[in-house]
Scaffold this motif. Structure first.
Motif, PDB file in Angstrom:
ATOM      1  N   THR A   1       0.836  -1.206   0.000  1.00 53.62           N
ATOM      2  CA  THR A   1       0.000   0.000   0.000  1.00 53.62           C
ATOM      3  C   THR A   1       0.869   1.255   0.000  1.00 53.62           C
ATOM      4  O   THR A   1       0.499   2.286  -0.568  1.00 53.62           O
ATOM      5  N   ALA A   2       2.059   1.149   0.616  1.00 56.29           N
ATOM      6  CA  ALA A   2       2.948   2.312   0.721  1.00 56.29           C
ATOM      7  C   ALA A   2       3.509   2.742  -0.631  1.00 56.29           C
ATOM      8  O   ALA A   2       4.030   3.854  -0.762  1.00 56.29           O
ATOM      9  N   LYS A   3       3.399   1.879  -1.640  1.00 55.48           N
ATOM     10  CA  LYS A   3       3.862   2.270  -2.978  1.00 55.48           C
ATOM     11  C   LYS A   3       3.119   3.501  -3.483  1.00 55.48           C
ATOM     12  O   LYS A   3       3.606   4.213  -4.358  1.00 55.48           O
ATOM     13  N   ASN A   4       1.911   3.733  -2.967  1.00 59.69           N
ATOM     14  CA  ASN A   4       1.089   4.833  -3.449  1.00 59.69           C
ATOM     15  C   ASN A   4       1.477   6.187  -2.869  1.00 59.69           C
ATOM     16  O   ASN A   4       0.983   7.224  -3.321  1.00 59.69           O
ATOM     17  N   LEU A   5       2.331   6.195  -1.855  1.00 58.82           N
ATOM     18  CA  LEU A   5       2.723   7.465  -1.243  1.00 58.82           C
ATOM     19  C   LEU A   5       3.492   8.333  -2.229  1.00 58.82           C
ATOM     20  O   LEU A   5       4.431   7.871  -2.884  1.00 58.82           O
ATOM     21  N   LYS A   6       3.106   9.589  -2.310  1.00 57.41           N
ATOM     22  CA  LYS A   6       3.732  10.498  -3.272  1.00 57.41           C
ATOM     23  C   LYS A   6       5.230  10.644  -3.019  1.00 57.41           C
ATOM     24  O   LYS A   6       6.031  10.646  -3.941  1.00 57.41           O
ATOM     25  N   GLY A   7       5.599  10.754  -1.743  1.00 57.43           N
ATOM     26  CA  GLY A   7       6.990  11.009  -1.395  1.00 57.43           C
ATOM     27  C   GLY A   7       7.840   9.767  -1.215  1.00 57.43           C
ATOM     28  O   GLY A   7       8.950   9.842  -0.688  1.00 57.43           O
ATOM     29  N   GLY A   8       7.332   8.595  -1.639  1.00 56.09           N
ATOM     30  CA  GLY A   8       8.103   7.363  -1.573  1.00 56.09           C
ATOM     31  C   GLY A   8       8.540   6.985  -0.174  1.00 56.09           C
ATOM     32  O   GLY A   8       7.821   7.208   0.804  1.00 56.09           O
ATOM     33  N   THR A   9       9.761   6.448  -0.061  1.00 52.55           N
ATOM     34  CA  THR A   9      10.228   5.939   1.232  1.00 52.55           C
ATOM     35  C   THR A   9      10.511   7.060   2.232  1.00 52.55           C
ATOM     36  O   THR A   9      10.446   6.848   3.441  1.00 52.55           O
ATOM     37  N   THR A  10      10.807   8.276   1.745  1.00 52.52           N
ATOM     38  CA  THR A  10      10.988   9.404   2.670  1.00 52.52           C
ATOM     39  C   THR A  10       9.679   9.718   3.374  1.00 52.52           C
ATOM     40  O   THR A  10       9.632   9.889   4.600  1.00 52.52           O
ATOM     41  N   GLU A  11       8.593   9.792   2.610  1.00 53.34           N
ATOM     42  CA  GLU A  11       7.289  10.066   3.206  1.00 53.34           C
ATOM     43  C   GLU A  11       6.854   8.916   4.108  1.00 53.34           C
ATOM     44  O   GLU A  11       6.292   9.141   5.189  1.00 53.34           O
ATOM     45  N   LEU A  12       7.124   7.698   3.678  1.00 50.54           N
ATOM     46  CA  LEU A  12       6.778   6.519   4.485  1.00 50.54           C
ATOM     47  C   LEU A  12       7.449   6.595   5.849  1.00 50.54           C
ATOM     48  O   LEU A  12       6.796   6.441   6.896  1.00 50.54           O
ATOM     49  N   ALA A  13       8.755   6.826   5.865  1.00 50.51           N
ATOM     50  CA  ALA A  13       9.500   6.891   7.131  1.00 50.51           C
ATOM     51  C   ALA A  13       9.055   8.084   7.973  1.00 50.51           C
ATOM     52  O   ALA A  13       8.969   7.995   9.204  1.00 50.51           O
ATOM     53  N   THR A  14       8.759   9.206   7.328  1.00 46.76           N
ATOM     54  CA  THR A  14       8.334  10.401   8.064  1.00 46.76           C
ATOM     55  C   THR A  14       7.014  10.178   8.787  1.00 46.76           C
ATOM     56  O   THR A  14       6.879  10.479   9.980  1.00 46.76           O
ATOM     57  N   VAL A  15       6.030   9.640   8.066  1.00 46.31           N
ATOM     58  CA  VAL A  15       4.719   9.394   8.680  1.00 46.31           C
ATOM     59  C   VAL A  15       4.844   8.396   9.821  1.00 46.31           C
ATOM     60  O   VAL A  15       4.273   8.593  10.905  1.00 46.31           O
ATOM     61  N   LEU A  16       5.617   7.327   9.610  1.00 37.04           N
ATOM     62  CA  LEU A  16       5.793   6.320  10.666  1.00 37.04           C
ATOM     63  C   LEU A  16       6.531   6.907  11.867  1.00 37.04           C
ATOM     64  O   LEU A  16       6.257   6.553  13.012  1.00 37.04           O
ATOM     65  N   GLY A  17       7.463   7.821  11.617  1.00 33.27           N
ATOM     66  CA  GLY A  17       8.174   8.485  12.712  1.00 33.27           C
ATOM     67  C   GLY A  17       7.247   9.366  13.531  1.00 33.27           C
ATOM     68  O   GLY A  17       7.316   9.377  14.767  1.00 33.27           O
ATOM     69  N   ILE A  18       6.365  10.102  12.858  1.00 33.56           N
ATOM     70  CA  ILE A  18       5.400  10.956  13.567  1.00 33.56           C
ATOM     71  C   ILE A  18       4.440  10.107  14.388  1.00 33.56           C
ATOM     72  O   ILE A  18       4.132  10.423  15.550  1.00 33.56           O
ATOM     73  N   LEU A  19       3.963   9.015  13.809  1.00 33.14           N
ATOM     74  CA  LEU A  19       3.072   8.122  14.550  1.00 33.14           C
ATOM     75  C   LEU A  19       3.793   7.558  15.780  1.00 33.14           C
ATOM     76  O   LEU A  19       3.211   7.475  16.868  1.00 33.14           O
ATOM     77  N   ALA A  20       5.069   7.187  15.604  1.00 34.74           N
ATOM     78  CA  ALA A  20       5.846   6.635  16.719  1.00 34.74           C
ATOM     79  C   ALA A  20       6.012   7.661  17.835  1.00 34.74           C
ATOM     80  O   ALA A  20       5.972   7.324  19.020  1.00 34.74           O
TER      81      ALA A  20
END
Length: 291
Positions: free
Chosen positions: A59-78
């Motif tokens: 599902t994360a393939k759909n993120l506009k910012g790729g792995t940077t956006e993926l890690a950022t969102v997960l970091g904020i949630l953490a």
């Protein structure tokens, strides 16, 4: 080393993430650096990030910012106590709610003036989407806000959505900036983690493992051949015992002795110099250099 994870588990985590996200080797290397930076700049660990990434999956393939956006969102949630698989599940659920909204969800998005996709039909960044959500929510009463949120996200993901609404903008851009410039972070973190007594023990155990592998590599071909030959001899001895053939038994026993002295001895002769060389080059020499 950077995440303090066993090699087998780290290997599985990275290769599974590579497969789930459809990454190249270069992209995967960058992802590992981004995970290390996220772990150092937010309240999570490399292991927890790995669990989150594997849970959100393709599902994360759909993120506009790729792995940077993926890690950022997960970091904020953490940062807000939503870590590991829980964080990955929350991100996946929120993305699904926004990408394929129900009729009632779309109505709320329209009312708040939130566009999930741009004019070309490409998904916008979570930062932009949730900034618009925050701006739209600011115009609502508390009761209207609660109703809107319940129409947008399921009850389990409300906490996660609220965390993103509260942290997009400055915090998102700050963490994203660190993550986007993460090249070499995993190696630096590994060096830091290993520059301790525990790290010295890890290196020592690695050296011992190297000795075992060296001896095993030298011994295995010869020992396999010797073992197969010995198995054949034992078979002949068994046959001789069954038919009470004393001469055959004696011959088989003598051949077993010759096999043990010749083949096993030959294997040891080949392996010992290799082991000595390894110890000299990788253990004794470094000790001498440091003394």
């Amino acid at each position: 080393a950077a995440g303090g994870i066993e090699l087998a588990n780290a290997s599985d985590m990275v290769t599974d993430a590579q497969s789930a996200l459809g990454l190249s080797i270069e992209d995967t290397t960058a992802l590992v650096d981004k995970m290390a930076t996220t772990a150092s700049k937010s309240n999570t660990s490399v292991s927890q990030l790995g669990q989150a990434i594997l849970t959100v999956g393709g599902t994360a393939k759909n993120l506009k910012g790729g792995t940077t956006e993926l890690a950022t969102v997960l970091g904020i949630l953490a940062d807000n106590g939503i870590k590991g698989a829980e964080g990955g599940t929350a991100l996946r659920n929120m993305m699904n709610s926004l990408i394929a909204p129900t009729e009632s969800t779309q109505a709320v998005l329209d009312e708040l003036g939130v566009a999930v996709f741009d004019a070309e039909g490409n998904i916008r960044s979570f930062n932009d989407i949730f900034l618009d959500l925050r701006n739209g929510m600011d115009k609502l009463t508390q009761q209207e806000r609660m109703k809107a949120m319940s129409n947008l996200f399921n009850a389990r993901d409300m906490k996660s959505a609220e965390a993103l609404i509260a942290n997009v903008g400055d915090r998102y851009n700050e963490l994203s900036g660190y993550i986007d410039n993460a090249a070499g972070s995993a190696e630096k973190m590994a060096e830091t983690q290993l520059d301790t007594l525990a790290g010295d023990k890890t290196k020592f155990q690695s050296a011992l493992e190297g000795i075992k592998l060296t001896i095993s590599d030298a011994l295995t071909p010869t020992l396999r051949e010797a073992t197969q030959f010995g198995t054949n001899l034992l078979g002949k001895l068994t046959t001789a015992l069954k038919i009470s053939d004393t001469r055959a038994m004696t011959k088989a026993i003598l051949n077993i002795g010759k096999w043990a002295l010749r083949d096993v001895g030959e294997a040891l002769k080949d392996a010992v110099p290799e082991a000595i060389s390894f110890v000299s080059n990788y253990i004794i020499a470094p000790i001498g250099d440091n003394s």
